[in-house]
Design an enzyme around this catalytic site. Structure first.
Site, short mmCIF file in Angstrom:
data_model
loop_
_atom_site.label_atom_id
_atom_site.label_comp_id
_atom_site.label_asym_id
_atom_site.label_seq_id
_atom_site.Cartn_x
_atom_site.Cartn_y
_atom_site.Cartn_z
N VAL A 1 75.16 24.17 40.51
CA VAL A 1 76.15 24.06 39.43
C VAL A 1 77.41 24.88 39.77
O VAL A 1 78.53 24.46 39.47
CB VAL A 1 75.54 24.51 38.08
CG1 VAL A 1 76.56 24.41 36.96
CG2 VAL A 1 74.32 23.66 37.75
N LYS B 1 70.04 28.06 30.09
CA LYS B 1 69.30 27.73 28.86
C LYS B 1 68.09 28.62 28.65
O LYS B 1 67.74 28.94 27.52
CB LYS B 1 68.89 26.26 28.84
CG LYS B 1 68.12 25.77 30.06
CD LYS B 1 69.00 25.01 31.01
CE LYS B 1 68.42 24.99 32.40
NZ LYS B 1 68.55 23.76 33.09
N GLY C 1 73.40 18.72 30.41
CA GLY C 1 74.40 18.65 31.50
C GLY C 1 75.78 18.26 31.03
O GLY C 1 76.43 18.98 30.27
N ILE D 1 76.82 15.91 28.98
CA ILE D 1 77.03 15.37 27.62
C ILE D 1 77.53 16.51 26.72
O ILE D 1 76.86 17.53 26.60
CB ILE D 1 75.72 14.81 27.01
CG1 ILE D 1 75.06 13.81 27.96
CG2 ILE D 1 75.98 14.19 25.65
CD1 ILE D 1 73.69 13.32 27.48
N GLY E 1 68.23 17.79 43.71
CA GLY E 1 68.87 18.93 43.03
C GLY E 1 68.80 18.87 41.51
O GLY E 1 69.55 19.55 40.83
N GLU F 1 64.42 22.33 38.19
CA GLU F 1 64.60 23.77 38.07
C GLU F 1 64.01 24.46 39.30
O GLU F 1 63.21 23.86 40.02
CB GLU F 1 63.86 24.28 36.83
CG GLU F 1 64.41 23.77 35.53
CD GLU F 1 65.87 24.12 35.33
OE1 GLU F 1 66.19 25.30 35.28
OE2 GLU F 1 66.69 23.19 35.26
N ASP G 1 61.64 23.51 30.05
CA ASP G 1 63.11 23.36 30.08
C ASP G 1 63.59 22.60 28.84
O ASP G 1 64.59 22.99 28.22
CB ASP G 1 63.50 22.63 31.38
CG ASP G 1 64.99 22.38 31.47
OD1 ASP G 1 65.73 23.36 31.68
OD2 ASP G 1 65.42 21.22 31.34
N LYS H 1 66.08 24.00 25.75
CA LYS H 1 67.27 23.29 25.27
C LYS H 1 67.14 22.92 23.79
O LYS H 1 68.10 22.99 23.04
CB LYS H 1 67.49 22.03 26.12
CG LYS H 1 67.86 22.35 27.58
CD LYS H 1 67.73 21.11 28.45
CE LYS H 1 68.14 21.35 29.89
NZ LYS H 1 67.74 20.26 30.78
N GLY I 1 72.64 18.02 37.58
CA GLY I 1 73.43 17.81 38.79
C GLY I 1 74.68 18.66 38.79
O GLY I 1 75.13 19.16 37.76
#
Ligand code: HSE
Length: 434
Positions: free
Chosen positions: A17, A108, A137, A139, A190, A193, A204, A208, A305
């Protein structure tokens, strides 16, 4: 204080990232500065690894291994934390806040587990904390809940918010591929996690969901109260049965206001094939938000991504930068004004898919259906596959709406029947009653 004419950014973490963020900040600097009316300048990038070629050229000296070059530089206005994990990310963020810097993070796990403390620190210091990239990501779902739908009481937020799990389930559905091979592929791309069990065990998604629910319902970050079940027990057989019954299996994260409280749950879910969400495949994410005024709304895009997540990071940078330059800094938002209780999983109601492994012998189905009936569970349909007299065959039952407490009691009783060869497996089903 004189008005600032530009904003300086320091990025900590030059991984997937981090690389996307740095690329966007450098390659789209022109369009960003035209839109904002002032420049946003990447001043420093910090990473332990100074050698790996990330496919992005930085001016000499911009990349350093010294975190103080960002945290202690008075010219840096916004610190972007992209190393992930709890430690040392939490210390870096708290130090940045203490030094009066605004913070942007995609972390997160840290926000879900320690966010109440971090937000309190940001609020005391009067700095902002951007978290758009922490959920779904690219959005802009945080902005949707906080700003676009600010006029609404939120009734529910639910969706597919882990790209890796969705990618795995999609490949398993389309190609009948093995779980472990698909996971390796997702890691190579990629999406996964650092610890992929976070993706496949639902952790995960639960991180979130805790963040989304906090914003939607005004409750404190309550990660530890999210019911969480992953996709590791889903077999190709379940995917096939689901298909025969007209459903797809997705890992769904659900936050719903019901019974005077909030349901917070992550688990594999069977969804009718003709619903839009059932068509959300691969690494894509989709989030539904239902408000009392607006009704149901849907947001779709890449949930993982380098570039999609980088897009969300840079959006937060731009937002905070505008506030700084306009001199209209807002403190970090507070979580937790609401006293809504998180409901226990036993108290929810749903439809259910059961798979039993039962002996192929007269009277077995009536024993099982008898137990379901005694526990207030009404059957919608039954499938039995194969014919192996006296041996175990899979038996699938779809129920009408039932209480989870009743389901769990029934499963215990059915598992103890001598005609049942293996423990029963169930998946919650969303959709309208048929
Ligand atoms: N591992 C996460 C996913 C990355 O697969 O969605 C984005 O948070």
């Amino acid at each position: 204080m004189p008005k600032k004419k530009g904003i300086n950014v320091g990025v900590i973490g030059f991984g997937t990232v981090g690389t996307g963020t740095v690329k966007i900040l450098r390659e789209n600097a022109g369009i960003l500065s035209r839109r904002l009316g002032f420049p946003v300048t990447l001043k420093r990038v910090v990473d332990k690894d100074l050698k790996t070629n990330r496919g992005v050229k930085l001016p000499k000296g911009m990349l350093t291994s010294k975190v103080d070059a960002v945290l202690e530089d008075p010219e840096i206005d916004i610190v972007v934390e992209l190393i992930g994990g709890i430690r040392p990310a939490k210390d870096f963020i708290l130090r940045a806040i203490k030094n009066g810097k605004h913070v942007v993070t995609a972390n997160k796990a840290l926000l879900a587990e320690k966010g109440n403390e971090i937000f309190a620190a940001a609020q005391r210091q009067g700095v902002r904390l951007g978290l758009e990239a922490s959920v779904a990501g690219g959005i802009p779902i945080i902005k949707v809940i906080r700003e676009g739908l600010v006029a609404n009481w939120i009734l529910s937020v639910y969706g597919i918010i882990n790209g890796t799990a969705n990618y795995i389930l999609t490949k398993m559905t389309d190609e009948g591929a093995e779980f472990s091979n698909v996971l390796k592929e997702a890691q190579r791309l990629g999406y996964a996690e650092a610890d992929p069990t976070f993706d496949v065990e639902g952790v995960d998604s639960a991180h979130k969901l805790a963040i989304l629910a906090s914003l939607a319902f005004g409750i404190p970050l309550s990660y530890e109260k999210v019911y969480c079940e992953g996709i590791t027990k889903i077999t190709p057989m379940d995917i096939e049965f689901a298909g025969e019954l007209g459903y797809k299996i997705k890992l769904l994260a659900i936050a719903k206001a019901t019974g005077g409280g909030v349901e917070l749950r992550v688990h594999p879910t069977m969804l009718p094939v003709d619903r839009l969400i059932s068509k959300v495949d691969g690494v894509f994410n989709a989030v539904y938000v239902e408000g009392d005024a607006v009704g149901e709304t849907l947001y779709y895009g890449r949930g993982a991504g380098d570039m999609p997540t980088g897009s969300a990071i840079v959006a937060d940078i731009a937002d905070i930068a505008r506030g700084i330059v306009a001199g209209a800094d807002r403190p970090a938002p507070a979580f937790g004004e609401s006293s809504l209780k998180i409901r226990k999983i036993e108290d929810i109601s749903s439809m259910y898919y059961f798979r039993f492994s039962a002996l192929d012998r007269p009277g077995v189905l009536s024993k099982i259906s008898g137990i379901l009936g005694k526990n207030n569970i009404s059957i919608a349909s039954v499938i039995q596959k194969g014919r192996r007299v006296g041996e175990a065959v899979p038996l699938v039952v779809l129920t009408h709406m039932a209480r989870e407490r009743d389901i769990r009691r029934a499963v215990k009783q059915i598992d103890s029947l001598p005609v049942v060869a293996d423990r029963a497996f169930f998946i919650r089903v969303e959709g309208t009653e048929g």
